[in-house]
Motif scaffolding. Sequence first.
Motif, PDB file in Angstrom:
ATOM      1  N   GLY A  30       0.646  -1.224  -0.179  1.00 11.66           N
ATOM      2  CA  GLY A  30      -0.118  -0.053   0.134  1.00 11.66           C
ATOM      3  C   GLY A  30       0.812   1.454  -0.184  1.00 11.66           C
ATOM      4  N   PHE A  31       2.145   0.992   0.217  1.00  7.98           N
ATOM      5  CA  PHE A  31       2.995   2.344   0.270  1.00  7.98           C
ATOM      6  C   PHE A  31       3.615   2.677  -0.982  1.00  7.98           C
ATOM      7  CE2 PHE A  31       1.783   2.556   4.498  1.00  7.98           C
ATOM      8  CZ  PHE A  31       2.889   2.280   5.236  1.00  7.98           C
ATOM      9  N   TYR A  32       3.290   1.699  -2.143  1.00 10.14           N
ATOM     10  CA  TYR A  32       3.923   1.749  -3.350  1.00 10.14           C
ATOM     11  C   TYR A  32       2.926   2.186  -4.416  1.00 10.14           C
ATOM     12  CZ  TYR A  32       7.948  -0.058  -1.169  1.00 10.14           C
ATOM     13  OH  TYR A  32       9.004  -0.334  -0.450  1.00 10.14           O
ATOM     14  N   ASP A  33       3.590   3.086  -5.444  1.00 12.58           N
ATOM     15  CA  ASP A  33       2.683   3.023  -6.736  1.00 12.58           C
ATOM     16  C   ASP A  33       3.097   1.815  -7.569  1.00 12.58           C
ATOM     17  OD1 ASP A  33       3.326   6.528  -6.931  1.00 12.58           O
ATOM     18  OD2 ASP A  33       1.795   5.528  -6.101  1.00 12.58           O
ATOM     19  N   THR A  34       2.514   1.416  -8.446  1.00 13.09           N
ATOM     20  CA  THR A  34       2.499   0.441  -9.138  1.00 13.09           C
ATOM     21  C   THR A  34       2.381   0.506 -10.719  1.00 13.09           C
ATOM     22  OG1 THR A  34       0.377  -0.638  -8.613  1.00 13.09           O
ATOM     23  CG2 THR A  34       2.167  -1.563  -7.305  1.00 13.09           C
ATOM     24  N   ALA A  35       2.923  -0.355 -11.528  1.00 12.35           N
ATOM     25  CA  ALA A  35       3.040  -0.197 -12.915  1.00 12.35           C
ATOM     26  C   ALA A  35       3.086  -1.609 -13.871  1.00 12.35           C
ATOM     27  CB  ALA A  35       3.737   0.973 -13.588  1.00 12.35           C
ATOM     28  N   TRP A  36       2.664  -1.600 -14.805  1.00 10.91           N
ATOM     29  CA  TRP A  36       2.814  -2.579 -15.833  1.00 10.91           C
ATOM     30  C   TRP A  36       3.803  -1.841 -16.927  1.00 10.91           C
ATOM     31  CZ3 TRP A  36       2.660  -7.698 -15.247  1.00 10.91           C
ATOM     32  CH2 TRP A  36       1.790  -8.259 -14.334  1.00 10.91           C
ATOM     33  N   SER A  37       4.869  -2.607 -17.514  1.00 13.95           N
ATOM     34  CA  SER A  37       5.474  -2.080 -18.737  1.00 13.95           C
ATOM     35  C   SER A  37       5.818  -3.061 -19.479  1.00 13.95           C
ATOM     36  CB  SER A  37       7.087  -1.426 -18.444  1.00 13.95           C
ATOM     37  OG  SER A  37       6.651  -0.384 -17.487  1.00 13.95           O
ATOM     38  N   ARG A  38       6.129  -2.829 -20.572  1.00 14.50           N
ATOM     39  CA  ARG A  38       6.446  -4.101 -21.587  1.00 14.50           C
ATOM     40  C   ARG A  38       7.782  -3.772 -22.595  1.00 14.50           C
ATOM     41  NH1 ARG A  38       1.068  -3.758 -25.404  1.00 14.50           N
ATOM     42  NH2 ARG A  38       1.626  -1.914 -26.835  1.00 14.50           N
ATOM     43  N   GLN A  39       8.313  -4.891 -23.045  1.00 14.23           N
ATOM     44  CA  GLN A  39       9.382  -4.690 -24.060  1.00 14.23           C
ATOM     45  C   GLN A  39       9.371  -5.608 -25.002  1.00 14.23           C
ATOM     46  OE1 GLN A  39      13.197  -4.501 -22.115  1.00 14.23           O
ATOM     47  NE2 GLN A  39      14.278  -3.353 -23.640  1.00 14.23           N
ATOM     48  N   ALA A  40       9.130  -5.124 -26.279  1.00 18.84           N
ATOM     49  CA  ALA A  40       9.317  -6.135 -27.501  1.00 18.84           C
ATOM     50  C   ALA A  40      10.535  -6.268 -27.810  1.00 18.84           C
ATOM     51  CB  ALA A  40       8.406  -5.484 -28.338  1.00 18.84           C
ATOM     52  N   PRO A  41      11.169  -7.560 -28.625  1.00 10.75           N
ATOM     53  CA  PRO A  41      12.491  -7.626 -29.107  1.00 10.75           C
ATOM     54  C   PRO A  41      12.850  -6.181 -29.956  1.00 10.75           C
ATOM     55  CG  PRO A  41      11.214  -9.397 -29.342  1.00 10.75           C
ATOM     56  CD  PRO A  41      10.134  -8.324 -29.013  1.00 10.75           C
ATOM     57  N   GLN A  43      13.110  -3.256 -28.949  1.00 10.65           N
ATOM     58  CA  GLN A  43      12.587  -1.939 -28.614  1.00 10.65           C
ATOM     59  C   GLN A  43      12.576  -1.489 -27.213  1.00 10.65           C
ATOM     60  OE1 GLN A  43       8.386  -1.719 -29.833  1.00 10.65           O
ATOM     61  NE2 GLN A  43       8.517  -2.627 -31.916  1.00 10.65           N
ATOM     62  N   GLN A  44      12.508  -0.279 -26.970  1.00 11.90           N
ATOM     63  CA  GLN A  44      12.762  -0.086 -25.600  1.00 11.90           C
ATOM     64  C   GLN A  44      11.854  -0.164 -24.818  1.00 11.90           C
ATOM     65  OE1 GLN A  44      13.232   4.281 -25.962  1.00 11.90           O
ATOM     66  NE2 GLN A  44      15.640   3.994 -25.799  1.00 11.90           N
ATOM     67  N   ARG A  45      11.765  -0.393 -23.393  1.00 18.23           N
ATOM     68  CA  ARG A  45      10.457  -0.746 -22.631  1.00 18.23           C
ATOM     69  C   ARG A  45       9.702   0.594 -22.396  1.00 18.23           C
ATOM     70  NH1 ARG A  45      11.962  -3.451 -16.729  1.00 18.23           N
ATOM     71  NH2 ARG A  45      13.337  -4.516 -18.321  1.00 18.23           N
ATOM     72  N   GLU A  46       8.443   0.127 -22.788  1.00 16.26           N
ATOM     73  CA  GLU A  46       7.373   1.259 -22.562  1.00 16.26           C
ATOM     74  C   GLU A  46       6.406   0.899 -21.314  1.00 16.26           C
ATOM     75  OE1 GLU A  46       4.387   1.477 -25.574  1.00 16.26           O
ATOM     76  OE2 GLU A  46       4.220  -0.436 -25.833  1.00 16.26           O
ATOM     77  N   LEU A  47       6.095   2.006 -20.642  1.00 17.25           N
ATOM     78  CA  LEU A  47       4.933   1.999 -19.868  1.00 17.25           C
ATOM     79  C   LEU A  47       3.665   1.689 -20.507  1.00 17.25           C
ATOM     80  CD1 LEU A  47       4.317   2.399 -16.668  1.00 17.25           C
ATOM     81  CD2 LEU A  47       3.744   4.877 -17.401  1.00 17.25           C
ATOM     82  N   VAL A  48       2.923   0.864 -19.806  1.00 12.69           N
ATOM     83  CA  VAL A  48       1.701   0.401 -20.342  1.00 12.69           C
ATOM     84  C   VAL A  48       0.592   0.894 -19.506  1.00 12.69           C
ATOM     85  CG1 VAL A  48      -0.081  -1.616 -20.657  1.00 12.69           C
ATOM     86  CG2 VAL A  48       2.533  -1.643 -21.362  1.00 12.69           C
ATOM     87  N   ALA A  49       0.504   0.819 -18.196  1.00 13.82           N
ATOM     88  CA  ALA A  49      -0.521   1.184 -17.159  1.00 13.82           C
ATOM     89  C   ALA A  49       0.297   1.527 -15.931  1.00 13.82           C
ATOM     90  CB  ALA A  49      -1.534   0.176 -17.220  1.00 13.82           C
ATOM     91  N   ARG A  50      -0.338   2.483 -15.259  1.00 11.12           N
ATOM     92  CA  ARG A  50       0.071   2.764 -13.751  1.00 11.12           C
ATOM     93  C   ARG A  50      -1.165   3.079 -13.034  1.00 11.12           C
ATOM     94  NH1 ARG A  50       2.341   7.404 -11.237  1.00 11.12           N
ATOM     95  NH2 ARG A  50       4.074   7.024  -9.816  1.00 11.12           N
ATOM     96  N   ILE A  51      -0.985   2.452 -11.728  1.00 17.87           N
ATOM     97  CA  ILE A  51      -2.003   2.892 -10.760  1.00 17.87           C
ATOM     98  C   ILE A  51      -1.053   3.312  -9.454  1.00 17.87           C
ATOM     99  CG2 ILE A  51      -2.064   0.271 -10.068  1.00 17.87           C
ATOM    100  CD1 ILE A  51      -5.055   0.803  -9.578  1.00 17.87           C
ATOM    101  N   THR A  52      -1.637   4.374  -8.820  1.00 20.01           N
ATOM    102  CA  THR A  52      -0.992   4.780  -7.584  1.00 20.01           C
ATOM    103  C   THR A  52      -1.443   4.198  -6.438  1.00 20.01           C
ATOM    104  OG1 THR A  52      -2.296   7.088  -7.563  1.00 20.01           O
ATOM    105  CG2 THR A  52      -0.304   6.980  -8.910  1.00 20.01           C
ATOM    106  N   ARG A  53      -0.877   4.522  -5.412  1.00 15.84           N
ATOM    107  CA  ARG A  53      -1.305   4.179  -3.999  1.00 15.84           C
ATOM    108  C   ARG A  53      -2.334   4.972  -3.250  1.00 15.84           C
ATOM    109  NH1 ARG A  53       3.132   7.165  -3.427  1.00 15.84           N
ATOM    110  NH2 ARG A  53       3.270   8.521  -1.875  1.00 15.84           N
ATOM    111  N   ASP A  54      -2.689   6.266  -3.978  1.00 12.18           N
ATOM    112  CA  ASP A  54      -3.625   6.885  -3.311  1.00 12.18           C
ATOM    113  C   ASP A  54      -5.003   6.866  -4.019  1.00 12.18           C
ATOM    114  OD1 ASP A  54      -2.461  10.008  -4.944  1.00 12.18           O
ATOM    115  OD2 ASP A  54      -3.196   8.204  -5.856  1.00 12.18           O
TER     116      ASP A  54
END
Length: 119
Positions: A30-41, A43-54
Amino acid sequence: QVQLVESGGGLAQPGESLSLSCAASGIIFGFYDTAWSRQAPGQQRELVARITRDGSPPTYADSVKGRFTISRDNAKNTVYLQMNTLKPEDTAVYYCNAERRGIVPVNYWGPGTQVTVSS
């Protein structure tokens, strides 16, 4: 020891759905913001979705808006990514992370899970 472990990846056909989970241990989620990222062959890693703790509304990359949904369950120390209407361009290794800002910022990452979308 802090660990984040992703699960739920695999092979899907275009138009199908997959659900990813990321379970954390060793931290108070509960103290952390969390996210999903992805990286295709290649390519650079990209942020997909983010959800904050608040509880602020989640944010999404334009490429997944309306198709992916991020959610979290602090009691279970888990963050989820529901992926609908999958496309071949969604093929990548998907990573979750948990980030805490402050005087001593920390950012923990999981090892990733492969998602392949192909007919």
